[in-house]
Design a protein around this motif. Structure first.
Motif, PDB file in Angstrom:
ATOM      1  N   ALA A 199      44.018  49.692  37.327  1.00  9.84           N
ATOM      2  CA  ALA A 199      43.601  48.687  36.903  1.00  9.84           C
ATOM      3  C   ALA A 199      43.262  47.768  38.091  1.00  9.84           C
ATOM      4  N   GLN A 200      43.892  48.086  39.143  1.00 10.71           N
ATOM      5  CA  GLN A 200      43.485  47.351  40.443  1.00 10.71           C
ATOM      6  C   GLN A 200      42.049  47.875  40.990  1.00 10.71           C
ATOM      7  N   ARG A 202      39.561  48.542  39.118  1.00  9.69           N
ATOM      8  CA  ARG A 202      38.556  47.862  38.149  1.00  9.69           C
ATOM      9  C   ARG A 202      38.489  46.429  38.480  1.00  9.69           C
ATOM     10  N   GLU A 203      39.749  45.778  38.921  1.00 12.51           N
ATOM     11  CA  GLU A 203      39.350  44.425  39.445  1.00 12.51           C
ATOM     12  C   GLU A 203      38.809  44.352  40.683  1.00 12.51           C
ATOM     13  N   ALA A 206      34.997  44.841  39.932  1.00 12.50           N
ATOM     14  CA  ALA A 206      34.649  43.589  39.163  1.00 12.50           C
ATOM     15  C   ALA A 206      34.268  42.653  40.225  1.00 12.50           C
ATOM     16  N   GLU A 207      35.089  42.494  40.997  1.00 13.82           N
ATOM     17  CA  GLU A 207      34.927  41.406  42.095  1.00 13.82           C
ATOM     18  C   GLU A 207      33.644  41.770  43.074  1.00 13.82           C
TER      19      GLU A 207
END
Length: 275
Positions: A199-200, A202-203, A206-207
């Motif tokens: 999940a991190q 992907r974060e 995305a950023e």
């Protein structure tokens, strides 16, 4: 195409001079090469001259150190113009920070009973403006503190070990902005090295994409084969261009030789597609 778009010379923490690196690339049948020294572009002209002499397409590059949520990550800039004032000044500032960090590393090692490490690291650094952990590691091997560089990073220079110094690098938006301002493409370097949960990761991506990031290293000397598939999937998911680079530093210190990598998956758009 045998493109290697991530490697290092003596302008940062590599073992070969820029011209020798380009000559080795030619010997290894690399047809497109980017020199991506850490926070420094002083080796580009020399590498370009040798590469073009040997018929290699040369791409100006750099690898910028970034702090994202207390984790150090690296962003490669490809097709940059190293003469761009905003990029030149930003890299100069990062190198100044490296100098201060080197002093603190030496102080930590001295406190742990390892004297003379700053002078020792400088002996291993061709570029006096850029002292890295790798230079300290080579000194520690020379001093008999570890059998090789890989072993050094188990005993020293990492968190909770002598010589570790936390450091605040560039922000992710700044690093991407500097690269784009110089006409370059920002690429996430060796993403498999970062200890992010799924999940991190992907974060982070995305950023990175929101900041204007363009690509991700899918095939790299830092990745195991299963990670090629993992980061190919993420490249598709986030619409990122795919890059390929060995992260070669020198014989005995690199997992992969220049250009000695599998091809990118055929469905991915390579970073060099529009060059």
């Amino acid at each position: 195409m045998n493109a290697d778009l991530h490697c290092h010379s003596t302008a940062s923490d590599g073992l070969l001079a820029p011209r020798d690196l380009a000559a080795k690339a030619a010997a290894n049948a690399v047809v497109m090469l980017s020199l991506t020294d850490h926070d420094d572009t002083s080796g580009l002209a020399e590498a370009r001259a040798e590469a073009e002499h040997r018929g290699i397409r040369f791409v100006d590059g750099v690898e910028i150190s970034v702090t994202w949520r207390a984790t150090t990550v690296h962003v490669v800039g490809l097709q940059i113009d190293p003469r761009t004032p905003v990029l030149r000044e930003a890299l100069r500032s990062i190198r100044q920070g490296r100098g201060k960090r080197a002093q603190k590393i030496a102080e930590s090692l001295t406190a742990a009973g390892v004297p003379g490490s700053l002078a020792g690291a400088k002996r291993h650094a061709e570029n006096p403006d850029l002292i890295s952990r790798s230079h300290f590691a080579r000194f520690l091997v020379e001093a008999g503190r570890a059998p090789d560089v890989k072993n050094v990073f188990r005993r020293y220079l990492v968190k909770d070990r002598p010589g570790y110094v936390a450091h605040q690098w560039a922000s992710l938006p700044d690093a991407v902005s500097w690269i784009r301002s110089s006409g370059g493409l920002a690429v996430v370097a060796h993403p498999g090295r970062y200890r992010f949960a799924k999940a991190q990761m992907r974060e982070f991506l995305a950023e990175f994409k929101d900041c204007g990031g363009a690509g991700i290293e899918v095939v790299t000397g830092s990745h195991a084969p299963e990670q090629y598939l993992e980061f190919a999937r993420l490249a598709r998911e986030f619409g990122l261009l795919a890059s390929r680079g060995s992260d070669f530093h020198g014989k005995g210190e690199s997992r992969t030789d220049l250009g000695a990598l599998p091809s990118l998956p055929e469905d991915l758009k390579p970073v060099w597609h529009d060059w």
